[in-house]
Enzyme design. Structure first.
Site, PDB file in Angstrom:
ATOM      1  N   VAL A   1       0.863  -1.179   0.000  1.00 37.80           N
ATOM      2  CA  VAL A   1       0.000   0.000   0.000  1.00 37.80           C
ATOM      3  C   VAL A   1       0.897   1.226   0.000  1.00 37.80           C
ATOM      4  O   VAL A   1       1.794   1.344   0.845  1.00 37.80           O
ATOM      5  CB  VAL A   1      -0.923   0.024   1.232  1.00 37.80           C
ATOM      6  CG1 VAL A   1      -1.765   1.291   1.236  1.00 37.80           C
ATOM      7  CG2 VAL A   1      -1.797  -1.214   1.262  1.00 37.80           C
ATOM      8  N   CYS A   2       0.692   2.113  -0.944  1.00 39.46           N
ATOM      9  CA  CYS A   2       1.395   3.402  -0.959  1.00 39.46           C
ATOM     10  C   CYS A   2       2.910   3.185  -0.865  1.00 39.46           C
ATOM     11  O   CYS A   2       3.490   2.439  -1.627  1.00 39.46           O
ATOM     12  CB  CYS A   2       0.847   4.261   0.183  1.00 39.46           C
ATOM     13  SG  CYS A   2       1.271   6.002   0.133  1.00 39.46           S
ATOM     14  N   THR A   3       3.555   3.814   0.125  1.00 38.58           N
ATOM     15  CA  THR A   3       5.010   3.723   0.244  1.00 38.58           C
ATOM     16  C   THR A   3       5.491   2.405   0.849  1.00 38.58           C
ATOM     17  O   THR A   3       6.697   2.211   1.011  1.00 38.58           O
ATOM     18  CB  THR A   3       5.546   4.900   1.079  1.00 38.58           C
ATOM     19  OG1 THR A   3       4.796   4.994   2.292  1.00 38.58           O
ATOM     20  CG2 THR A   3       5.428   6.206   0.307  1.00 38.58           C
TER      21      THR A   3
ATOM     22  N   THR B   1       3.616   3.700  -6.527  1.00 37.83           N
ATOM     23  CA  THR B   1       3.559   4.133  -5.139  1.00 37.83           C
ATOM     24  C   THR B   1       2.885   5.497  -5.157  1.00 37.83           C
ATOM     25  O   THR B   1       2.374   5.925  -6.194  1.00 37.83           O
ATOM     26  CB  THR B   1       4.970   4.192  -4.517  1.00 37.83           C
ATOM     27  OG1 THR B   1       4.858   4.491  -3.108  1.00 37.83           O
ATOM     28  CG2 THR B   1       5.835   5.259  -5.187  1.00 37.83           C
TER      29      THR B   1
END
Length: 322
Positions: free
Chosen positions: A108-110, A128
């Protein structure tokens, strides 16, 4: 029904929304299905409680080092603590170990930084949060970082964009595992939509980063936004900025990381995306207003930018806005 083991990895300064989007969505599937399809466990290094980036304390359900496979899905969350997490050899080693014992791996994301540090994204296309994409690409040159899509599936590894994009990815997992009916039921109860395609862009020019600091580039960018239907060739823009075409191209590459021509095409495409959702104008009118000339030219630009035709984009996004 098979119960799928899902492990969600958290660490200090993790983003609370990154956790909630995944865990709440999977638990919603457990509540709405005929039988709970998922066993979800939140794990942390040492099994310690973690403090999120917004100061909430979250208790772990298991110890990362003690978890063993086989797992269905391993998901690494993101947050402002992602750099420290990616630099933690113990955490990275156990993520790498569990990845070998999992049917699929996601971030998820970073959280993608942790997967990259574990070597799980080498040679793969990944995404990202758009704000971190350039940094991630520089840190991990073996990863083909694409800042545009809200999520990317490359084989058995998936990466998602900023924060709530995890909701889209998790719904895609639920649909893949259990069928469309349960995924739609979960989406309805979450008061969200199911059909946002993974290759939709994370952001548009209407919510993008601040304008460039360079005055000449800003002048050209402002002119582009106000004159999409006019001649926006490099020669015309250079005249607006009062510099040579070569110098304007150098300035755009430095400050926008795009040539003037590519920036114009992107701006026109994003403006067309806005009009597709916010108006009922026919394709030909949108194409003309945004400087494409023909609906076919608009379609080609849209496919290059978003991976779907404008008609599909209008259908899914207009439905989502209702």
């Amino acid at each position: 029904m098979e119960v799928r083991r899902v492990v969600v990895v958290a660490y200090d300064a993790v983003a609370l929304l990154d956790l909630a989007c995944v865990i709440s969505t999977l638990e919603e599937a457990n509540w709405r299905g005929a039988a709970p399809p998922y066993q979800v466990r939140l794990v942390t290094p040492g099994g310690h409680a973690v403090t999120t980036g917004t100061a909430q304390v979250i208790q772990a359900q298991d110890v990362l080092e003690r978890v063993s496979g086989p797992l269905d899905t391993l998901i690494v969350s993101g947050g402002i603590g992602h750099a420290d997490a990616a630099a933690n050899p113990l955490l990275v080693a156990h993520v790498r170990r569990l990845a070998r014992e999992s049917r699929r791996v996601a971030s998820v994301c970073t959280g993608a930084y942790v997967l990259a540090a574990a070597g799980l994204l080498d040679g793969r296309r990944a995404t990202t949060h758009w704000e971190q994409a350039q940094d991630m690409a520089a840190r991990y040159p073996g990863v083909a970082v694409d800042p545009d899509p809200i999520f990317i599936r490359d084989g058995d590894v998936a990466t998602s964009a900023g924060v709530t994009a995890a909701l889209d990815l998790t719904l895609a997992f639920i649909e893949e595992d259990n069928g469309t009916e349960l995924a739609r039921t979960v989406a309805r109860h979450l008061v969200t939509y199911l059909q946002r395609p993974g290759n939709q862009a994370q952001m548009s020019m209407f919510v993008s980063a601040p304008p460039p600091a360079d005055g000449l580039v800003k002048r050209a960018v402002d002119h582009i936004g106000a004159h999409l239907a006019e001649d926006l060739g490099t020669a015309a823009l250079a005249e607006v900025a009062g510099v040579s075409e070569r110098h304007l191209t150098r300035l755009f590459l430095k400050h926008m990381r795009l040539t003037p021509g590519r920036y114009v095409r992107q701006a026109r495409t994003e403006a067309a995306a806005h009009l597709l959702v916010s108006t009922s104008l026919p394709m030909s009118a949108i194409a003309a207003r945004c400087g494409f000339g023909t609906a076919e030219t608009l379609r080609q630009a849209f496919m290059d930018r978003y991976g779907i035709p404008p008609s599909r984009y209008r259908l899914t996004q207009s439905s989502a806005a209702k």
